[in-house]
Design a protein around this motif. Structure first.
Motif, PDB file in Angstrom:
ATOM      1  N   GLY A 170     109.219 -51.964   8.744  1.00 31.14           N
ATOM      2  CA  GLY A 170     108.342 -52.596   9.725  1.00 31.14           C
ATOM      3  C   GLY A 170     108.683 -52.175  11.143  1.00 31.14           C
ATOM      4  O   GLY A 170     107.791 -51.989  11.977  1.00 31.14           O
ATOM      5  N   GLN A 171     109.974 -52.012  11.426  1.00 25.24           N
ATOM      6  CA  GLN A 171     110.399 -51.615  12.770  1.00 25.24           C
ATOM      7  C   GLN A 171     109.948 -50.180  13.088  1.00 25.24           C
ATOM      8  O   GLN A 171     109.732 -49.849  14.234  1.00 25.24           O
ATOM      9  CB  GLN A 171     111.932 -51.683  12.896  1.00 25.24           C
ATOM     10  N   TRP A 224     102.946 -45.428   5.991  1.00 29.83           N
ATOM     11  CA  TRP A 224     102.941 -46.872   6.228  1.00 29.83           C
ATOM     12  C   TRP A 224     102.173 -47.628   5.149  1.00 29.83           C
ATOM     13  O   TRP A 224     102.550 -48.721   4.752  1.00 29.83           O
ATOM     14  CB  TRP A 224     102.403 -47.187   7.621  1.00 29.83           C
ATOM     15  N   LEU A 276     108.007 -62.105  11.593  1.00 31.83           N
ATOM     16  CA  LEU A 276     108.400 -60.697  11.701  1.00 31.83           C
ATOM     17  C   LEU A 276     107.386 -59.802  10.996  1.00 31.83           C
ATOM     18  O   LEU A 276     107.039 -58.728  11.486  1.00 31.83           O
ATOM     19  CB  LEU A 276     109.791 -60.535  11.053  1.00 31.83           C
ATOM     20  N   ASP A 277     106.874 -60.257   9.848  1.00 33.07           N
ATOM     21  CA  ASP A 277     105.921 -59.428   9.115  1.00 33.07           C
ATOM     22  C   ASP A 277     104.539 -59.404   9.768  1.00 33.07           C
ATOM     23  O   ASP A 277     103.789 -58.453   9.575  1.00 33.07           O
ATOM     24  CB  ASP A 277     105.812 -59.904   7.656  1.00 33.07           C
ATOM     25  N   ARG A 293     103.860 -50.740   3.609  1.00 34.81           N
ATOM     26  CA  ARG A 293     103.270 -52.028   3.935  1.00 34.81           C
ATOM     27  C   ARG A 293     103.315 -52.927   2.698  1.00 34.81           C
ATOM     28  O   ARG A 293     103.388 -54.139   2.794  1.00 34.81           O
ATOM     29  CB  ARG A 293     101.818 -51.815   4.376  1.00 34.81           C
ATOM     30  N   TYR A 300     112.589 -53.197   3.651  1.00 31.63           N
ATOM     31  CA  TYR A 300     111.359 -53.954   3.881  1.00 31.63           C
ATOM     32  C   TYR A 300     111.136 -54.238   5.370  1.00 31.63           C
ATOM     33  O   TYR A 300     110.102 -53.904   5.930  1.00 31.63           O
ATOM     34  CB  TYR A 300     111.408 -55.253   3.087  1.00 31.63           C
ATOM     35  N   TYR A 301     112.135 -54.865   6.010  1.00 35.43           N
ATOM     36  CA  TYR A 301     111.963 -55.179   7.433  1.00 35.43           C
ATOM     37  C   TYR A 301     112.249 -53.967   8.311  1.00 35.43           C
ATOM     38  O   TYR A 301     111.680 -53.827   9.388  1.00 35.43           O
ATOM     39  CB  TYR A 301     112.817 -56.382   7.822  1.00 35.43           C
ATOM     40  N   ASN A 330     105.102 -56.824  12.323  1.00 32.55           N
ATOM     41  CA  ASN A 330     105.165 -55.518  11.678  1.00 32.55           C
ATOM     42  C   ASN A 330     103.819 -55.034  11.159  1.00 32.55           C
ATOM     43  O   ASN A 330     103.687 -53.883  10.767  1.00 32.55           O
ATOM     44  CB  ASN A 330     106.139 -55.563  10.494  1.00 32.55           C
ATOM     45  N   GLY A 331     102.856 -55.945  11.093  1.00 31.85           N
ATOM     46  CA  GLY A 331     101.532 -55.537  10.633  1.00 31.85           C
ATOM     47  C   GLY A 331     101.308 -55.665   9.137  1.00 31.85           C
ATOM     48  O   GLY A 331     100.304 -55.199   8.611  1.00 31.85           O
ATOM     49  N   ARG A 332     102.254 -56.298   8.427  1.00 32.13           N
ATOM     50  CA  ARG A 332     102.006 -56.506   6.999  1.00 32.13           C
ATOM     51  C   ARG A 332     101.078 -57.692   6.780  1.00 32.13           C
ATOM     52  O   ARG A 332     100.434 -57.811   5.747  1.00 32.13           O
ATOM     53  CB  ARG A 332     103.325 -56.768   6.264  1.00 32.13           C
ATOM     54  N   LEU A 333     101.052 -58.597   7.760  1.00 35.41           N
ATOM     55  CA  LEU A 333     100.200 -59.771   7.639  1.00 35.41           C
ATOM     56  C   LEU A 333      99.078 -59.687   8.661  1.00 35.41           C
ATOM     57  O   LEU A 333      99.251 -59.132   9.749  1.00 35.41           O
ATOM     58  CB  LEU A 333     101.007 -61.047   7.912  1.00 35.41           C
ATOM     59  N   ARG A 359     107.205 -48.761  12.102  1.00 37.36           N
ATOM     60  CA  ARG A 359     105.819 -48.668  11.697  1.00 37.36           C
ATOM     61  C   ARG A 359     105.057 -47.530  12.375  1.00 37.36           C
ATOM     62  O   ARG A 359     104.365 -46.770  11.692  1.00 37.36           O
ATOM     63  CB  ARG A 359     105.139 -50.006  11.950  1.00 37.36           C
TER      64      ARG A 359
END
Lengths: 262, 238
Positions: free
Chosen positions: B87-88, B99, A173-174, B103, B83-84, A177-180, B90
């Motif tokens: 992300g949705q 962001w 998921l991350d 992030r 947190y998640y 989401n672009g965190r990784l 973004r």
């Protein structure tokens, strides 16, 4: 002198009795409880009805049929999966677990039933296929905590930011989401994501070479060290099922590739 | 040998010797996280409490809804939502330039913990302010003090005495609750402990982590004793 002989005799008798007792302790297994994670499709997964399903569930049940024992399944969080085995919550682990040296200090492993490729995935925007530590310097790489992949990242990718998640799904998921920037994991566990949820965002970049000290010989079932009879039973059943095609039949149901590559 | 390897060496435990330094590093992260969120939360809470008490009906109801939500749902659930959830959203967050903040896992955790502790602290402040007798307001007004002066010089100092203990409790609870940050990739004390356990399978590391948490809480408790004695010295006999 006579006394020493007596003591020695008593001691020897005690040891024999002890050994006999230990033999008796190796009880005949009629029922086996198997622990699995239930969050690692297609290996093992809890479906929407709350039932366990997956390759290992089918394969485990087939082994139990061969061994003529009754099997029950227990779902257990990955982080506690070895401690719960040692605590006697179940007798065997079948959870896509690689037989590493580190784990072998705590548990015994049966014969290997899978050796799978390990891959990096990344966002579609990544064009390079170079995944060497130098190329990934400063990048955020995700993995599941307490896995061989986490150990591999910690050992070789010291200059990258390593992020460890409780489950593989959260890492996926991350990435979405672009965190990784990258994820390192078992290729087969990643296929579902890349072909499903991550279809639009992410892709396979490259496989890595297995590093035996970290990755071990492959995926095997784990038992407590004292359960030698159980280990022998499982190893025999695994080897038989590979020979007679049972393994392949179940494998083909869940995987598009050979999961027992050399 | 560095200082952080000493405890493991002293008790002769290999796992703690190997991972001691990482665990002390994690302890620093935990302390930062709690210090940032509790202090920002306190500032926010004081405002919220004042709005709740004197801000008019609409604002007061809104603040009431906020505190009800944050006190009524699990912290872990709130952290996952931020947190998640971030992300949705973004693309939207990128557009408004936020962001880069969301992030970062540490920011998400500090943000969530601040909102959460602000809700609890607001209720503590509200209760403490209400505990100051109406007569104090009336007497101060009779002396011709402006309401801001009354709050600052008469009401808040007395409320602080009442709020002190529950605030200490809240701080202690935050230190312990901050362990959930380890579930969103933050290597706080709990995160480093889980890592150490995953490698060594030695339960002693959890015991060591428990002792470290206990030490922080004990330091807070003693600090609070001193603070209480100072704040109430005018009430002490002799």
């Amino acid at each position: 002198m006579r006394r020493i002989v007596t003591i020695a005799a008593v001691a020897a008798a005690a040891m024999l009795a002890g050994a006999g007792f230990a033999q008796a302790q190796q009880k005949e297994w009629k029922e086996v409880r198997i622990g699995t994670e239930g969050a690692y499709p297609p290996w093992n997964n809890l479906n929407s009805k709350g039932q366990l399903e997956g390759f290992e569930i089918d394969f485990g049940n087939a082994l139990c049929e061969k061994m003529k024992v009754k099997c029950t399944w227990v779902a257990q969080d990955w982080d506690g999966i070895i401690p719960a085995l040692l605590a006697g919550k179940y007798d065997v682990i079948m959870a896509g677990m690689n037989a590493t040296e580190e784990r072998a200090k705590k548990v015994d492993f049966t014969a290997v039933y899978s050796r799978t490729p390990i891959s990096f995935i990344a966002a579609k925007s990544v064009t390079s296929t170079d995944v060497s530590p130098a190329a990934l310097k400063g990048k955020a790489i995700g993995g599941q905590g307490s896995t061989i992949h986490a150990n591999y990242l910690e050992k070789y990718y010291k200059d990258s930011q390593i992020k460890l998640y409780p489950t593989q799904e959260e890492a996926n998921l991350d990435l979405k989401n672009g965190r990784l920037d990258y994820i390192l994991a078992d290729k087969l566990a990643l296929i579902d994501f890349i072909e499903g949820q991550g279809k639009d965002c992410c892709k396979f970049v490259a496989d890595i070479k297995r590093d035996p000290p970290i990755h071990g010989p492959g995926v095997a079932a784990a038992v407590r060290k004292e359960d030698t009879a159980l280990k022998a039973m499982f190893s025999k059943a695994i080897e038989e099922s590979i020979k007679d095609g049972t393994h392949k039949k179940i494998m083909d149901k869940y995987f598009k590739v050979n999961i027992l590559a050399d | 040998m560095t200082w952080c390897e000493v405890p493991g060496w002293l008790i002769g435990n290999e796992a703690i010797a190997n991972y001691g330094c990482r665990m002390f590093g994690g302890l620093a992260v935990t302390l930062q996280l709690v210090a940032i969120s509790v202090s920002l939360g306190a500032a926010m809470a004081l405002l919220l409490a004042l709005v709740r008490l004197y801000g008019g009906k609409v604002a007061s109801t809104l603040v009431g809804g906020y505190t009800t939500f944050f006190r009524g749902t699990p912290l872990l659930c709130q952290l996952y939502l931020v947190y998640y959830g971030a992300g949705q959203f973004r693309p939207f967050l990128t557009d408004i330039g936020l962001w880069t903040l969301f992030r970062d896992a540490f920011f998400c955790a500090a943000f969530t913990f601040t909102l959460n502790t602000a809700a609890y602290q607001a209720e503590i402040f509200r209760g403490a302010i209400q505990s100051v007798g109406r007569g104090q307001w009336e007497a101060a007004r009779a002396l011709g003090l402006h309401w801001r002066g009354i709050l600052r010089h008469i009401i808040l100092p007395q409320a602080a005495m009442v709020a002190l203990r529950p605030l200490g409790n809240e701080l202690v609870i935050m230190v312990k609750s901050s362990a959930v940050a380890s579930l969103v990739t933050i290597f706080d004390l709990m995160g480093t402990t889980r890592l150490a356990f995953a490698r060594s399978f030695d339960l002693t590391v959890y015991l060591f982590a428990a002792v470290l948490y206990l030490c922080i809480v004990e330091v807070i408790r003693r600090t609070w004793d001193v603070a209480e004695r100072r704040l109430t010295r005018h009430l002490q006999a002799g």
